[in-house]
Design an enzyme around this catalytic site. Structure first.
Site, mmCIF file in Angstrom:
data_model
loop_
_atom_site.group_PDB
_atom_site.id
_atom_site.type_symbol
_atom_site.label_atom_id
_atom_site.label_comp_id
_atom_site.label_asym_id
_atom_site.label_seq_id
_atom_site.Cartn_x
_atom_site.Cartn_y
_atom_site.Cartn_z
ATOM 1 N N ALA A 80 27.561 39.403 58.512
ATOM 2 C CA ALA A 80 27.351 38.002 58.131
ATOM 3 C C ALA A 80 26.739 37.928 56.742
ATOM 4 C CB ALA A 80 26.446 37.301 59.142
ATOM 5 N N ASP A 81 26.944 36.808 56.094
ATOM 6 C CA ASP A 81 26.293 36.530 54.814
ATOM 7 C C ASP A 81 25.966 35.043 54.771
ATOM 8 O OD1 ASP A 81 25.673 37.681 51.995
ATOM 9 O OD2 ASP A 81 26.665 35.769 51.600
ATOM 10 N N THR A 82 24.732 34.718 54.406
ATOM 11 C CA THR A 82 24.279 33.330 54.351
ATOM 12 C C THR A 82 23.863 32.977 52.936
ATOM 13 O OG1 THR A 82 23.488 33.426 56.649
ATOM 14 C CG2 THR A 82 22.610 31.667 55.269
#
Length: 201
Positions: A80-82
């Site tokens: 994931a990347d936020t």
């Protein structure tokens, strides 16, 4: 109709303690293997926030899935990347306390977006999604921003704040997934896991 198996093992391509906590919130008995993916997270040209988080999540998943130990080969891999996005542009993490003050000053009294890209991989099956939450900051004084930055909480956070910590005091309202703002949208993740054939309870 056969009940899908409970998710028991997962490889997380992230060192984020917040994502780890969220996964244990979703499935307390989960056996989690942490394998952070070291990749270049730089922007490519004038890349939009949504494009950035999707690309980075897929790149992280690919890095880990392609080098899995044979003992983990049958487990799903989650990456994931936020990013915090303002006026379409990702803001990244502040490089200094001064940068954090300026960044939070820009967010004061207005909406911004938090976007998380997720990639979920098992064998030859690749799933990905991007989730967006709108976050509204109340009007913040310069002194208040500086006092918050002095706590050290913004140092490693996208957008310079943590909604799950003391940064909750900055947020007046959100529209969309709360867990997305923390770093992993559990509602969408549950749907992706179902597509892979897993349930979480």
């Amino acid at each position: 109709m056969q009940t899908p198996p409970l998710l028991q093992h997962l490889v997380l391509a992230s060192a984020s303690p917040r994502r780890k906590e969220l996964l244990y919130q979703l499935q307390p008995g989960l056996q989690l293997t942490i394998q952070p993916a070291a990749i270049d997270e730089s922007l490519v040209g004038q890349e939009a926030g949504e494009d950035l988080v999707r690309r980075l999540a897929i790149a992280k998943a690919h890095r880990i899935a392609s080098s899995l130990d044979s003992s983990l080969a049958g487990y799903p891999v989650l990456a994931a990347d936020t990013e915090v996005v303002l006026d379409g542009r990702p803001l990244g993490k502040p490089g200094s306390r001064e940068a954090a003050v300026e960044l939070l000053s820009r967010l004061s009294g207005r909406f911004h977006e938090v976007k998380t890209g997720m990639a979920l991989v098992k064998g030859s099956t690749w799933l990905d999604a991007v989730v967006t939450t709108r976050v509204f900051f109340r009007e913040l004084s310069r002194d208040e921003i500086q006092a918050y930055v002095a706590t050290g909480e913004p140092d490693d956070k996208a957008g310079g704040y943590g909604i799950q910590g003391r940064g909750a005091a900055l947020v007046e309202k959100i529209e969309g997934s709360y867990s997305n703002v923390v770093g992993l949208p559990l509602e969408t993740l549950t749907q992706l896991l179902a597509q892979l054939g897993y349930r979480v309870f």
